[in-house]
Design a protein around this motif. Structure first.
Motif, short mmCIF file in Angstrom:
data_model
loop_
_atom_site.label_atom_id
_atom_site.label_comp_id
_atom_site.label_asym_id
_atom_site.label_seq_id
_atom_site.Cartn_x
_atom_site.Cartn_y
_atom_site.Cartn_z
N GLY A 109 2.15 -0.40 6.48
CA GLY A 109 0.91 -1.12 6.22
C GLY A 109 0.43 -1.00 4.79
O GLY A 109 -0.76 -1.17 4.51
N TRP A 110 1.34 -0.72 3.87
CA TRP A 110 0.95 -0.53 2.47
C TRP A 110 1.04 -1.81 1.64
O TRP A 110 0.58 -1.84 0.50
N LEU A 111 1.66 -2.85 2.20
CA LEU A 111 1.88 -4.09 1.45
C LEU A 111 1.18 -5.28 2.10
O LEU A 111 1.02 -5.33 3.32
N GLU A 112 0.81 -6.22 1.26
CA GLU A 112 0.20 -7.46 1.71
C GLU A 112 1.31 -8.46 2.05
O GLU A 112 2.17 -8.74 1.21
N PRO A 113 1.35 -9.02 3.26
CA PRO A 113 2.34 -10.06 3.55
C PRO A 113 2.05 -11.29 2.70
O PRO A 113 0.88 -11.61 2.45
#
Length: 456
Positions: free
Chosen positions: A114-118
């Motif tokens: 959950g560390w990156l923005e899709p």
């Protein structure tokens, strides 16, 4: 560091463990800029200090900022340092950096945490970016298990076999269009000593999960081996893994470079450039240095696909890509930067401003249709593109895998596991122990990791 982490102390330690995949693009150009405060028209970018990135830094203000009004505050660091800083900032979701350079090793892992923005919605709206122009293996490698896209490649590479055409001609040797590893071994024996001080082949023997294990694992894959079976059972003591490793060690010991146990990418590149080896299996990005102006072997090198045995292809897949931190306060502006830096027009800009040899290639189909680039990279462009297009990160061998990856296993523990295993095998290359002894120790290390995932 190529890491994956779950939000646990053990995994975060794995994230902090350093490891590198050495390519000529990662050599020591430097430059740094302090990360400034974020605003609606300012983003902070943390990136590795390879030459292409440094060139991008130079071009940003006069082009991207001028056209969009978005100021880019760069922090540019060596690979190990940048990986450590990225892992800290993204793991903590500190939000200091909006965009960072991540590889196809980290992106699926960071996405899971959950560390990156899709970025699928951005890609869908930005039709000019043309996502379908991105080479399919790159799109797949930057898509996480949830089916969402989390990164865009800045450049990509695979691996192939490089050989001295003139030496082969003088010795009456013929390189097959698609060689097997046994054919390569036979050619290495015949080319050994073709010129004074020349060895038949150069293969990495330097310890490191991103050094020796990168080429060796591709050999393991095509010989029918795997690090783990689909149920996470370690398979380093299986016949195919042993056969591949014994083959690799024997080949480099019999016909490889002097001091092989201390030789990595840089040493093999130097040996090939100086005429000390007749063949070299390694990263496709090495071709740019061999064909550079002033290279003693420019125009003398032939390029063929990575050798195989039981698979149709065996080249690895690697990319430096852009990812947006989930905690970024400026994701829209971050996407605009990524769209520019990985877009078609940026490649043309680099070609016109810095020379076509400096174009960050290996990611777009359209790059290989640019006449100026094709002329500059004629010797290796098509082989490189085909190697990347043929890479299968989710299916690199002859059996199902529990995790993606060609030259690595995409789990956080692989940085530590791979490095320790490489030390044992490098010791066999140095003649300090047998391959069997090395793999017995390696198997125990892998079993400890596999048990953490069994039943998952």
């Amino acid at each position: 560091m190529r890491t994956q982490s779950r939000r646990t102390p053990r995994a975060l330690c794995a994230v902090a463990a350093a490891g590198t995949l050495i390519t000529p693009l990662l050599a020591g150009c430097s430059g740094a800029g302090a990360g400034g405060g974020s605003s609606a028209h300012s983003i902070n970018v943390l990136m590795v200090n390879n030459p292409q990135m440094v060139e991008l830094q130079k071009l940003t203000k006069a082009t991207f900022t001028k056209d969009t009004g978005i100021k880019v505050n760069f922090t540019v660091l060596p690979e190990n340092d940048v990986r450590d800083k990225i892992s800290q900032d993204f793991a903590n979701q500190a939000g200091q950096y909006d965009v960072a350079t991540l590889s196809n090793y980290e992106i699926p892992i960071y996405a899971k945490n959950g560390w990156l923005e899709p970025i699928d919605s951005y890609v869908e709206k930005d039709t000019a970016f043309d996502q379908q122009d991105i080479l399919k293996p790159m799109r797949q490698a930057l898509t996480a298990a949830d089916g969402k896209l989390y990164g865009e490649p800045f450049y990509g590479e695979s691996s192939f076999l490089m050989y001295r055409k003139d030496v082969f001609q003088k010795k009456g040797l013929t390189m097959p269009a698609r060689p097997t590893w046994q054919q390569v071994a036979d050619l290495a024996a015949k080319a050994d000593g073709a010129e004074s001080g020349m060895k038949g082949i150069c293969l990495r023997g330097l310890p490191g999960w991103g050094e020796m294990l990168a080429p060796l694992t591709t050999v393991v894959n095509t010989f029918g081996g795997t690090w783990f079976d689909k149920d996470w059972k370690a398979r380093l003591d299986a016949p195919a893994f042993k056969q591949a490793t014994q083959f690799y060690v024997d080949l480099v010991r019999k016909h490889g470079e002097a001091g092989a146990a201390q030789s990595g990418f840089a040493e093999c590149l130097n040996d090939m450039t100086q005429g000390k080896t007749a063949m070299w299996y390694d990263a496709t990005s090495g071709a740019g240095s061999l064909e550079a102006a002033g290279s003693p072997v420019k125009g003398k090198i032939g390029y063929v696909p990575a050798p195989v045995e039981k698979t149709g292809s065996s080249g690895w897949l690697y990319t430096w890509a852009w990812g947006i931190q989930k905690a970024s306060k400026n994701p829209d502006d971050a996407w605009k930067f990524i769209s520019w830096a990985s877009g078609k027009d940026y490649e043309k800009l680099v070609g016109e401003k810095a020379g076509w040899a400096n174009v960050p290639a290996g990611k777009r189909t359209s790059t290989y249709d640019i006449p100026q680039y094709r002329k500059e990279a004629a010797a290796f462009a098509d082989v490189t593109r085909d190697a990347i297009a043929g890479a299968k990160p989710n299916d690199p061998g002859v059996q199902p895998r529990p995790a993606p990856g060609i030259q690595f296993v995409d789990i956080p523990e692989f940085t530590d596991l791979g490095t320790k295993v490489s030390q044992e095998i490098s010791s066999a290359v140095a003649g300090q122990q047998s391959v069997d002894d090395a793999l017995k120790k390696a198997q125990k290390l892998a079993e400890a990791v596999g048990k953490k995932y069994e039943g998952s």
